[in-house]
Design an enzyme around this catalytic site. Structure first.
Site, mmCIF file in Angstrom:
data_model
loop_
_atom_site.group_PDB
_atom_site.id
_atom_site.type_symbol
_atom_site.label_atom_id
_atom_site.label_comp_id
_atom_site.label_asym_id
_atom_site.label_seq_id
_atom_site.Cartn_x
_atom_site.Cartn_y
_atom_site.Cartn_z
ATOM 1 N N HIS A 11 0.827 -1.193 0.000
ATOM 2 C CA HIS A 11 0.000 0.000 0.000
ATOM 3 C C HIS A 11 0.871 1.257 0.000
ATOM 4 O O HIS A 11 2.099 1.196 0.170
ATOM 5 C CB HIS A 11 -0.924 -0.006 1.216
ATOM 6 C CG HIS A 11 -2.008 -1.038 1.118
ATOM 7 N ND1 HIS A 11 -3.038 -1.139 2.032
ATOM 8 C CD2 HIS A 11 -2.241 -2.015 0.198
ATOM 9 C CE1 HIS A 11 -3.852 -2.120 1.691
ATOM 10 N NE2 HIS A 11 -3.384 -2.667 0.584
ATOM 11 N N GLU A 22 1.276 3.665 2.120
ATOM 12 C CA GLU A 22 2.027 3.943 3.335
ATOM 13 C C GLU A 22 3.321 3.130 3.393
ATOM 14 O O GLU A 22 4.359 3.630 3.839
ATOM 15 C CB GLU A 22 1.165 3.627 4.568
ATOM 16 C CG GLU A 22 -0.087 4.476 4.686
ATOM 17 C CD GLU A 22 -1.302 3.852 4.026
ATOM 18 O OE1 GLU A 22 -2.417 4.079 4.525
ATOM 19 O OE2 GLU A 22 -1.136 3.121 3.015
ATOM 20 N N CYS A 78 -5.379 1.237 6.583
ATOM 21 C CA CYS A 78 -6.148 0.028 6.871
ATOM 22 C C CYS A 78 -5.714 -0.581 8.201
ATOM 23 O O CYS A 78 -4.578 -0.410 8.650
ATOM 24 C CB CYS A 78 -5.995 -0.987 5.746
ATOM 25 S SG CYS A 78 -4.312 -1.578 5.499
ATOM 26 N N ALA A 104 -26.368 8.897 -34.480
ATOM 27 C CA ALA A 104 -26.073 8.150 -35.706
ATOM 28 C C ALA A 104 -27.065 8.559 -36.789
ATOM 29 O O ALA A 104 -28.169 9.040 -36.497
ATOM 30 C CB ALA A 104 -26.157 6.641 -35.466
ATOM 31 N N SER A 155 -22.168 6.098 -37.690
ATOM 32 C CA SER A 155 -21.827 7.035 -36.621
ATOM 33 C C SER A 155 -20.342 7.364 -36.567
ATOM 34 O O SER A 155 -19.908 8.134 -35.710
ATOM 35 C CB SER A 155 -22.245 6.448 -35.263
ATOM 36 O OG SER A 155 -21.559 5.232 -35.000
ATOM 37 N N ARG A 176 -6.925 1.679 -26.579
ATOM 38 C CA ARG A 176 -5.895 1.698 -27.619
ATOM 39 C C ARG A 176 -5.219 3.063 -27.769
ATOM 40 O O ARG A 176 -4.046 3.130 -28.112
ATOM 41 C CB ARG A 176 -6.510 1.290 -28.967
ATOM 42 C CG ARG A 176 -7.089 -0.116 -28.984
ATOM 43 C CD ARG A 176 -7.631 -0.506 -30.344
ATOM 44 N NE ARG A 176 -8.716 0.360 -30.778
ATOM 45 C CZ ARG A 176 -9.976 0.251 -30.373
ATOM 46 N NH1 ARG A 176 -10.305 -0.678 -29.484
ATOM 47 N NH2 ARG A 176 -10.906 1.073 -30.818
ATOM 48 N N GLY A 209 -25.883 1.774 -27.319
ATOM 49 C CA GLY A 209 -26.813 2.532 -28.143
ATOM 50 C C GLY A 209 -28.017 2.973 -27.335
ATOM 51 O O GLY A 209 -28.082 2.794 -26.117
#
Length: 366
Positions: A54, A56, A79, A166, A172, A211, A296
């Site tokens: 973590h 810390e 934690c 679209a 589209s 991508r 959609g």
């Protein structure tokens, strides 16, 4: 309490560190830590991936003996339980830290102030609430999952200025320009999962992978497909975890999808469609913090009707394509303006020629 300029400076640094793991920590929260002694940063770090040290621990390792007598600025309560790593509260105590400033308490019921109580019991001064709004926003999905039992669900829509997504024939690509599309991939990269509907999958055969921006982790893909019409050769099944949410108990098709690496979740509602409320609850059970929907009008509208949409990511292009084109959402026919879905716009900015609006449905009092 009155916070000093130094307090603000170091917590802001901790928040920036936490944001470095925007795309990698799922299902854990994004956390940063800065250790300061005698007005000097002696160590800092952030939680990078689930199962790894973590924030810390990274900061304490960087500080070494200089951690003794230091103040720790942490974006989330340390934690107090044993998970895949030991409790960070114990590590801070053992290192001799004298003060801990936490932006917010941990909403996870396994922690929920226990870490702060452990620190106070050890004689460490504890202050909370510094830049809490920023810290909660950074982990809005984690907070949603642990307090509401559902992930933070965003619906991403690219539309023209007349609200169309679209042409009538379904074309589209591309309504928005490359800058807006690249920003859309940033939202994919930070999400635990990207969800689409069977209509979009049949029309576009998308991969729904990140991508256009660097990432070391691909989100899980989710297809909402009531009748299990997904083709076994769909590109979305080409590598990576894919969940197909359906209302159809078709064991043969399910086995064929499993052979391609797909997981089939059968969650029917009383109308024979996917129970979307049950789906988001199940996603929370499986550790999903943030889910981005790229679909959609049918799935977007169904999610709105199911009241599980937390945020809209709207990209508006300076184009007009007419009444016959496809719209953004199919909502009930309202007869009074006070029935309209009210939105709170939280951010507005340009990406090239396009405008991005972040908006959240306003929760009306019961």
């Amino acid at each position: 309490m009155p916070w000093s300029l130094e307090d603000h400076k170091y917590m802001a640094r901790a928040l920036r560190l936490a944001a470095r793991a925007m795309n990698t920590t799922t299902p854990n929260p994004r956390v940063g830590c800065v250790l300061v002694r005698d007005g000097r940063v002696v160590g800092d770090g952030w939680h990078e991936r689930a199962g790894e040290p973590h924030a810390e621990v990274h900061a304490l390792r960087a500080a070494g003996e200089a951690a003794r007598g230091a103040t720790a600025y942490v974006t989330l309560e340390p934690c107090s339980h044993f998970g895949r790593t030991p409790p960070c509260a114990d590590a801070l105590i053992a290192a001799g830290v004298v003060r801990v400033v936490a932006a917010m308490t941990d909403p996870d019921e396994r922690v929920a102030s226990r870490g702060l109580e452990r620190l106070r019991a050890a004689g460490i001064a504890v202050d909370t609430g510094l830049m809490e709004a920023e810290a909660r926003e950074l982990n809005i999905g984690f907070v949603s999952r642990t307090t509401r039992g559902r992930p933070w669900l965003r619906v991403k829509i690219a539309a023209t200025l007349d609200g169309k997504t679209a042409l009538p024939n379904g074309e589209s690509q591309w309504i928005t320009g490359p800058d807006a599309r690249r920003d859309g991939h940033r939202w994919r990269a930070r999400s635990c999962a990207v969800m689409t509907g069977i209509g979009t999958l049949k029309d576009d055969d998308p991969r729904l992978t990140v991508r256009d921006v660097p990432t070391s982790r691909q989100p899980v893909r989710i297809v909402v497909d009531s009748r299990l019409r997904i083709p076994v050769d769909a590109r979305i099944l080409d590598g990576g975890r894919v969940i197909v949410a359906t209302a159809t108990d078709d064991k043969v098709k399910s086995q064929a999808l499993a052979a391609r690496g797909g997981e089939v979740w059968c969650l029917p509602d009383h109308e024979g469609k996917v129970d979307l409320a049950a789906l988001v609850r199940e996603l929370a059970v499986h550790g999903f913090n943030e889910v981005l929907v790229e679909a959609g009008i049918n799935l977007h509208s169904a999610l709105m009707r199911a009241d599980v949409v937390d945020e809209l990511v709207l990209y508006l292009a300076p184009k007009l394509i007419g009444d016959a084109a496809r719209g953004m959402l199919r909502l009930p026919g309202f007869t009074h303006m006070d029935e309209a879905v009210e939105l709170d716009i939280t951010d507005l900015r340009r990406f090239g020629p396009d405008v991005r609006i972040l908006a959240r449905p306003v929760v009306r009092p019961a």
